[in-house]
Design an enzyme around this catalytic site. Structure first.
Site, PDB file in Angstrom:
ATOM      1  CB  SER A  72      32.338  49.091  27.320  1.00 21.77           C
ATOM      2  OG  SER A  72      33.230  49.476  28.337  1.00 21.77           O
TER       3      SER A  72
ATOM      4  CD  GLU B   5      31.492  43.971  34.397  1.00 21.66           C
ATOM      5  OE1 GLU B   5      32.511  44.614  34.044  1.00 21.66           O
ATOM      6  OE2 GLU B   5      31.389  43.410  35.496  1.00 21.66           O
TER       7      GLU B   5
ATOM      8  CB  ALA C  84      36.418  31.954  39.500  1.00 18.29           C
TER       9      ALA C  84
ATOM     10  CG  HIS D  65      34.091  39.629  32.409  1.00 13.80           C
ATOM     11  ND1 HIS D  65      34.139  40.386  33.549  1.00 13.80           N
ATOM     12  CD2 HIS D  65      33.641  40.456  31.427  1.00 13.80           C
ATOM     13  CE1 HIS D  65      33.742  41.627  33.276  1.00 13.80           C
ATOM     14  NE2 HIS D  65      33.420  41.686  31.997  1.00 13.80           N
TER      15      HIS D  65
ATOM     16  CG  ASP E 267      38.160  36.440  43.893  1.00 13.31           C
ATOM     17  OD1 ASP E 267      39.364  36.545  44.200  1.00 13.31           O
ATOM     18  OD2 ASP E 267      37.435  37.389  43.561  1.00 13.31           O
TER      19      ASP E 267
ATOM     20  CG  HIS F 100      43.425  42.301  44.230  1.00 21.26           C
ATOM     21  ND1 HIS F 100      43.791  41.260  45.054  1.00 21.26           N
ATOM     22  CD2 HIS F 100      42.334  41.871  43.554  1.00 21.26           C
ATOM     23  CE1 HIS F 100      42.959  40.246  44.867  1.00 21.26           C
ATOM     24  NE2 HIS F 100      42.068  40.590  43.967  1.00 21.26           N
TER      25      HIS F 100
ATOM     26  CD  GLN G   1      36.101  46.411  41.861  1.00 21.53           C
ATOM     27  OE1 GLN G   1      35.050  46.758  41.288  1.00 21.53           O
ATOM     28  NE2 GLN G   1      36.389  45.161  42.121  1.00 21.53           N
TER      29      GLN G   1
ATOM     30  CG  PHE H 221      28.559  44.808  45.006  1.00 20.39           C
ATOM     31  CD1 PHE H 221      27.680  43.752  45.072  1.00 20.39           C
ATOM     32  CD2 PHE H 221      29.181  45.104  43.793  1.00 20.39           C
ATOM     33  CE1 PHE H 221      27.422  43.007  43.950  1.00 20.39           C
ATOM     34  CE2 PHE H 221      28.924  44.360  42.678  1.00 20.39           C
ATOM     35  CZ  PHE H 221      28.046  43.313  42.758  1.00 20.39           C
TER      36      PHE H 221
ATOM     37  CG  HIS I 163      33.589  48.735  31.771  1.00 17.96           C
ATOM     38  ND1 HIS I 163      33.339  47.984  30.639  1.00 17.96           N
ATOM     39  CD2 HIS I 163      33.297  47.918  32.822  1.00 17.96           C
ATOM     40  CE1 HIS I 163      32.918  46.774  30.994  1.00 17.96           C
ATOM     41  NE2 HIS I 163      32.878  46.712  32.307  1.00 17.96           N
TER      42      HIS I 163
HETATM   43  P1  FAD Z   1      45.456  39.226  39.247  1.00 19.21           P
HETATM   44  O1  FAD Z   1      45.819  40.316  38.313  1.00 19.21           O
HETATM   45  O2  FAD Z   1      46.084  37.901  39.030  1.00 19.21           O
HETATM   46  O3  FAD Z   1      45.788  39.756  40.713  1.00 19.21           O
HETATM   47  C1  FAD Z   1      45.300  39.056  41.857  1.00 19.21           C
HETATM   48  C2  FAD Z   1      46.195  39.337  43.050  1.00 19.21           C
HETATM   49  O4  FAD Z   1      47.445  38.668  42.868  1.00 19.21           O
HETATM   50  C3  FAD Z   1      46.546  40.809  43.259  1.00 19.21           C
HETATM   51  O5  FAD Z   1      46.638  41.048  44.630  1.00 19.21           O
HETATM   52  C4  FAD Z   1      47.910  40.945  42.598  1.00 19.21           C
HETATM   53  O6  FAD Z   1      48.686  42.008  43.157  1.00 19.21           O
HETATM   54  C5  FAD Z   1      48.516  39.592  42.901  1.00 19.21           C
HETATM   55  N1  FAD Z   1      49.493  39.148  41.885  1.00 19.21           N
HETATM   56  C6  FAD Z   1      49.339  39.213  40.537  1.00 19.21           C
HETATM   57  N2  FAD Z   1      50.425  38.678  39.923  1.00 19.21           N
HETATM   58  C7  FAD Z   1      51.260  38.269  40.912  1.00 19.21           C
HETATM   59  C8  FAD Z   1      52.528  37.631  40.932  1.00 19.21           C
HETATM   60  N3  FAD Z   1      53.160  37.302  39.791  1.00 19.21           N
HETATM   61  N4  FAD Z   1      53.097  37.321  42.142  1.00 19.21           N
HETATM   62  C9  FAD Z   1      52.457  37.639  43.301  1.00 19.21           C
HETATM   63  N5  FAD Z   1      51.250  38.245  43.341  1.00 19.21           N
HETATM   64  C10 FAD Z   1      50.657  38.547  42.157  1.00 19.21           C
HETATM   65  N6  FAD Z   1      35.622  38.046  39.013  1.00 19.21           N
HETATM   66  C11 FAD Z   1      34.950  36.979  38.520  1.00 19.21           C
HETATM   67  O7  FAD Z   1      34.930  35.916  39.147  1.00 19.21           O
HETATM   68  N7  FAD Z   1      34.256  37.051  37.331  1.00 19.21           N
HETATM   69  C12 FAD Z   1      34.267  38.170  36.586  1.00 19.21           C
HETATM   70  O8  FAD Z   1      33.642  38.200  35.524  1.00 19.21           O
HETATM   71  C13 FAD Z   1      34.984  39.315  37.055  1.00 19.21           C
HETATM   72  N8  FAD Z   1      35.055  40.453  36.334  1.00 19.21           N
HETATM   73  C14 FAD Z   1      35.817  41.490  36.774  1.00 19.21           C
HETATM   74  C15 FAD Z   1      35.924  42.637  35.973  1.00 19.21           C
HETATM   75  C16 FAD Z   1      36.682  43.720  36.389  1.00 19.21           C
HETATM   76  C17 FAD Z   1      36.806  44.933  35.492  1.00 19.21           C
HETATM   77  C18 FAD Z   1      37.325  43.691  37.655  1.00 19.21           C
HETATM   78  C19 FAD Z   1      38.116  44.878  38.145  1.00 19.21           C
HETATM   79  C20 FAD Z   1      37.225  42.563  38.459  1.00 19.21           C
HETATM   80  C21 FAD Z   1      36.474  41.447  38.026  1.00 19.21           C
HETATM   81  N9  FAD Z   1      36.374  40.279  38.788  1.00 19.21           N
HETATM   82  C22 FAD Z   1      35.665  39.203  38.299  1.00 19.21           C
HETATM   83  C23 FAD Z   1      37.007  40.179  40.103  1.00 19.21           C
HETATM   84  C24 FAD Z   1      38.413  39.528  40.024  1.00 19.21           C
HETATM   85  O9  FAD Z   1      38.320  38.216  39.529  1.00 19.21           O
HETATM   86  C25 FAD Z   1      38.997  39.505  41.422  1.00 19.21           C
HETATM   87  O10 FAD Z   1      39.252  40.815  41.862  1.00 19.21           O
HETATM   88  C26 FAD Z   1      40.214  38.625  41.631  1.00 19.21           C
HETATM   89  O11 FAD Z   1      40.470  38.558  43.032  1.00 19.21           O
HETATM   90  C27 FAD Z   1      41.490  39.126  40.971  1.00 19.21           C
HETATM   91  O12 FAD Z   1      41.471  38.970  39.614  1.00 19.21           O
HETATM   92  P2  FAD Z   1      42.605  39.702  38.724  1.00 19.21           P
HETATM   93  O13 FAD Z   1      42.399  39.308  37.344  1.00 19.21           O
HETATM   94  O14 FAD Z   1      42.666  41.128  39.057  1.00 19.21           O
HETATM   95  O15 FAD Z   1      43.919  38.961  39.319  1.00 19.21           O
END
Ligand code: FAD
Length: 279
Positions: free
Chosen positions: A8, A10, A44, A69, A101, A143, A170, A210, A260
């Site tokens: 895939s 992106e 975001a 996304h 974020d 993360h 990532q 980055f 990906h």
């Molecule tokens: P989560 O899975 O919610 O995790 C975030 C943090 O919170 C982690 O440290 C995790 O350990 C912690 N956490 C999770 N659940 C809990 C809980 N219940 N209690 C306590 N801590 C918890 N960003 C964008 O803005 N736009 C995009 O399009 C985008 N695409 C991405 C695509 C990919 C493949 C990847 C890997 C990242 C992408 N990102 C994007 C970046 C991403 O939004 C950031 O890395 C963000 O900081 C975390 O998102 P997440 O979905 O991994 O969060």
């Protein structure tokens, strides 16, 4: 190499008409490699959201499935309902579900209904059943905000338990990080496919910036070699192609379920990689 390995690509949503026209060309060139899907990133907190939606719908109409996304931080349930309804009505059936974020300056207050990506996954499953295949993010090198590696792995597994179907990582340059992460996830009984995210190397300055921001480590031997090329972009690209194709080969040979590519909206580096890999 098996040419049927699922791949895939992106994209990010272009800012200008010119960028959009170029993206259509890149999309056509990459479509020839028969990807399972394309995905389009989402900002975001506002800035690029409408551009993401338009780009997704535009590309999806060309035939190959396109996955938006979708980040949830700072969003309300109502806004996400409206957006998901719109996607569903347009035949979109895959979402990359993320926390995202908040833009700096928002003081850590989310002002929305969601805290973590797992909340978004649970919300979509609850309201939309199996209408969408849900991808989530994974971090083989942890993360950056996680309190510990183990906590991050548990939080990842929680996303799967809430209904994620598969994950995209990532990017990383050390295959051991990927295999270690996958092993820890499997040890907790979670078996969803975890597809490595692959970043082609074309520009060292951008890559270094980055990587600092997202917590991806560039190994010292790679940094030193890339630095030694200075502005010699041909050498950077040739070295990048060697290193990344070897990484992909090792990942696939040892069980990665697909690749990906973070295409950066460019055709050439991705096509060269696919050629090397026989994809
Ligand atoms: P989560 O899975 O919610 O995790 C975030 C943090 O919170 C982690 O440290 C995790 O350990 C912690 N956490 C999770 N659940 C809990 C809980 N219940 N209690 C306590 N801590 C918890 N960003 C964008 O803005 N736009 C995009 O399009 C985008 N695409 C991405 C695509 C990919 C493949 C990847 C890997 C990242 C992408 N990102 C994007 C970046 C991403 O939004 C950031 O890395 C963000 O900081 C975390 O998102 P997440 O979905 O991994 O969060």
């Amino acid at each position: 190499m098996n040419p049927n390995i699922p791949i895939s690509f992106e994209f990010f949503p272009p800012k200008t008409e010119e960028g959009l026209a170029k993206l259509h060309q890149v999309h056509s060139a990459l479509s020839e490699r028969n990807p399972e899907f394309f995905s389009v990133t989402y900002g975001a907190g506002g800035s690029t959201q409408e551009r993401t939606i338009n780009t997704v719908l535009d590309l999806h109409a060309k035939g190959i499935p396109t996955a938006p996304h979708l980040s949830c931080i700072g969003s309300t349930e109502d806004t996400l309902h409206a957006l998901l309804d719109r996607y569903k009505a347009q035949g979109i059936n895959r979402i990359v579900a993320l926390r995202g974020d908040l833009p700096s300056g928002m003081g850590g207050s989310t002002g929305g209904d969601f805290r973590f990506a797992s909340d978004l996954v649970a919300f979509i499953r609850h309201h939309y059943g199996d209408a969408f295949h849900l991808e989530v993010a994974a971090y083989p090198e942890m993360h950056p905000q996680a309190p510990s590696f183990d906590a991050d792995v548990r939080n990842f597994v929680h996303k799967a338990e809430q209904g994620a179907d598969s994950a995209i990582t990532q990017y990383f340059f050390n295959p051991d990080a990927y295999f270690h992460f996958v092993g820890r996830v499997r040890a907790l009984g979670c078996n969803i496919p975890i597809v490595p995210g692959i970043m082609p190397i074309t520009n060292y300055t951008k890559l270094a910036r980055f990587s600092d921001a997202c917590g991806a480590e560039i190994p010292r031997w790679m940094r030193k070699q890339l630095e030694s090329y200075g502005d010699d972009s041909d050498s950077i690209k040739a070295f990048g192609l060697d290193v990344i194709s070897r990484l992909c080969e090792e990942l696939l040979a040892n069980g990665a379920p697909g690749l990906h590519f973070y295409s950066m909206n460019q055709a050439e580096p991705n096509l060269l990689l696919c050629d090397r890999l026989g994809l």
